[in-house]
Design a protein around this motif. Structure first.
Motif, short mmCIF file in Angstrom:
data_model
loop_
_atom_site.label_atom_id
_atom_site.label_comp_id
_atom_site.label_asym_id
_atom_site.label_seq_id
_atom_site.Cartn_x
_atom_site.Cartn_y
_atom_site.Cartn_z
N ILE A 261 0.84 -1.20 0.00
CA ILE A 261 0.00 0.00 0.00
C ILE A 261 0.87 1.25 0.00
O ILE A 261 0.66 2.19 -0.78
CB ILE A 261 -0.94 -0.01 1.23
N GLU A 262 1.88 1.25 0.86
CA GLU A 262 2.78 2.41 0.95
C GLU A 262 3.58 2.58 -0.33
O GLU A 262 3.73 3.69 -0.85
CB GLU A 262 3.71 2.24 2.14
N ALA A 263 4.09 1.47 -0.87
CA ALA A 263 4.93 1.53 -2.06
C ALA A 263 4.15 2.03 -3.28
O ALA A 263 4.72 2.68 -4.16
CB ALA A 263 5.53 0.16 -2.35
N GLU A 264 2.86 1.73 -3.32
CA GLU A 264 2.03 2.16 -4.45
C GLU A 264 1.45 3.57 -4.25
O GLU A 264 0.68 4.04 -5.08
CB GLU A 264 0.89 1.17 -4.67
N GLY A 265 1.81 4.22 -3.15
CA GLY A 265 1.31 5.57 -2.89
C GLY A 265 -0.17 5.61 -2.57
O GLY A 265 -0.85 6.60 -2.85
N LEU A 266 -0.66 4.53 -1.95
CA LEU A 266 -2.09 4.41 -1.68
C LEU A 266 -2.43 4.57 -0.20
O LEU A 266 -3.54 4.26 0.21
CB LEU A 266 -2.60 3.05 -2.18
N THR A 267 -1.48 5.06 0.58
CA THR A 267 -1.75 5.26 2.00
C THR A 267 -2.94 6.20 2.17
O THR A 267 -3.02 7.25 1.55
CB THR A 267 -0.51 5.86 2.70
N GLY A 268 -3.90 5.78 3.03
CA GLY A 268 -5.11 6.57 3.23
C GLY A 268 -6.20 6.29 2.22
O GLY A 268 -7.31 6.80 2.36
N GLN A 269 -5.89 5.49 1.19
CA GLN A 269 -6.88 5.18 0.16
C GLN A 269 -7.31 3.72 0.17
O GLN A 269 -8.11 3.30 -0.67
CB GLN A 269 -6.32 5.53 -1.22
N VAL A 270 -6.75 2.95 1.10
CA VAL A 270 -7.09 1.53 1.21
C VAL A 270 -7.63 1.26 2.61
O VAL A 270 -7.00 1.60 3.61
CB VAL A 270 -5.86 0.63 0.96
N HIS A 271 -8.81 0.70 2.65
CA HIS A 271 -9.48 0.41 3.92
C HIS A 271 -9.37 -1.09 4.19
O HIS A 271 -9.91 -1.89 3.44
CB HIS A 271 -10.94 0.83 3.83
N VAL A 272 -8.65 -1.46 5.27
CA VAL A 272 -8.45 -2.86 5.61
C VAL A 272 -9.39 -3.25 6.75
O VAL A 272 -9.45 -2.55 7.77
CB VAL A 272 -6.99 -3.13 6.03
N ARG A 273 -10.11 -4.36 6.56
CA ARG A 273 -11.04 -4.84 7.59
C ARG A 273 -10.72 -6.29 7.91
O ARG A 273 -10.67 -7.13 7.03
CB ARG A 273 -12.50 -4.73 7.10
N ALA A 274 -10.50 -6.57 9.20
CA ALA A 274 -10.19 -7.93 9.64
C ALA A 274 -11.47 -8.71 9.91
O ALA A 274 -12.45 -8.16 10.44
CB ALA A 274 -9.33 -7.89 10.90
N HIS A 275 -11.45 -10.00 9.58
CA HIS A 275 -12.58 -10.89 9.82
C HIS A 275 -12.09 -12.16 10.52
O HIS A 275 -10.94 -12.57 10.37
CB HIS A 275 -13.26 -11.27 8.50
N SER A 276 -12.99 -12.78 11.24
CA SER A 276 -12.64 -13.95 12.06
C SER A 276 -12.49 -15.22 11.23
O SER A 276 -13.29 -15.51 10.34
CB SER A 276 -13.72 -14.19 13.11
#
Length: 237
Positions: free
Chosen positions: A39-54
């Motif tokens: 995400i950081e390398a592609e310059g997408l910080t702040g534009q990708v929403h990560v959601r954890a699931h069980s």
């Protein structure tokens, strides 16, 4: 390590990444780390929403057991202890390649209680709070900073996430939110998941396993281009 959900933005996220994971899953730790690097390398910080699931790797693990990860795999999988240690050393080397700490000997027990607490936080305070809680436990577990099988550790983190202590305790020690955990496991299985980590990008594309960072970068790049194009068409309509 900062996660994408820590960086607020007024615009809707360009990409949503749902990841099914378990707190004791080393490949989940590696995969999530690689994803954040991509995400950081592609310059997408702040534009990708990560959601954890069980997703429980081993629902048969004893609750509050005193065994460690080496003993667990020896007993559960019939693997020789030396083979387990070699495997752990290989994963440690992978973690070090991406600048992450990794302890090779860790406590091991049933993770259902942690998942129930995550679900309780999600139900009360939303997916971001639940994900932050879970990732703190997972990262702390693999760096040796905390033990997610100590009730006080889990409860203190849950309270910090905004959950009332009694609600957190009921989820950790009782059956509250069990169905929510099962529902997420079934959802992953319905998409073909047989283990974790399991990733879903923008509700369209799935990817099993801890992909190499370059593979994550390529996927994010293509999905971001597609999402931008779709937004452009929507604005013109």
């Amino acid at each position: 390590m900062t996660t994408s959900q820590d960086a607020p933005t007024d615009a809707a996220p360009l990409i949503t990444v749902d990841v099914w994971t378990d707190v004791v899953c080393p490949w989940c730790y590696i995969g999530e780390s690689r994803l954040q690097d991509a995400i950081e390398a592609e310059g997408l910080t702040g534009q990708v929403h990560v959601r954890a699931h069980s997703f429980e790797l081993d629902p048969t693990s004893p609750v509050g057991g005193s065994q460690d990860n080496i003993e667990h795999l020896v007993r559960a999988k019939g693997m020789p202890a030396e083979q387990v240690r070699e495997m752990e050393a290989q994963i440690k080397a992978m973690a070090e390649e991406i600048g992450r700490e990794y302890t090779t000997e860790r406590p091991m027990a049933n993770t259902r209680g942690v998942h129930r607490v995550m679900q309780a936080i999600g139900a009360t305070h939303g997916a971001d709070a639940a994900t932050a809680f879970f990732l703190e436990l997972q990262r702390g577990y693999f760096t040796g900073a905390l033990n997610p099988f100590e009730a006080d550790v889990v409860l203190s983190r849950a309270v910090a996430a905004g959950l009332e202590e009694q609600v957190a305790r009921e989820a950790l020690e009782g059956g509250a939110h069990d169905e929510a955990v099962e529902a997420e496991v079934r959802e992953a299985a319905s998409m073909g998941a047989r283990g974790v980590p399991f990733f879903l990008f923008n509700d369209k594309y799935t990817a099993p396993g801890a992909l190499p960072t370059d593979a994550f970068r390529q996927a994010l790049r293509q999905i971001a281009e597609e999402a931008r194009a779709e937004r452009g068409e929507a604005e013109q309509a």
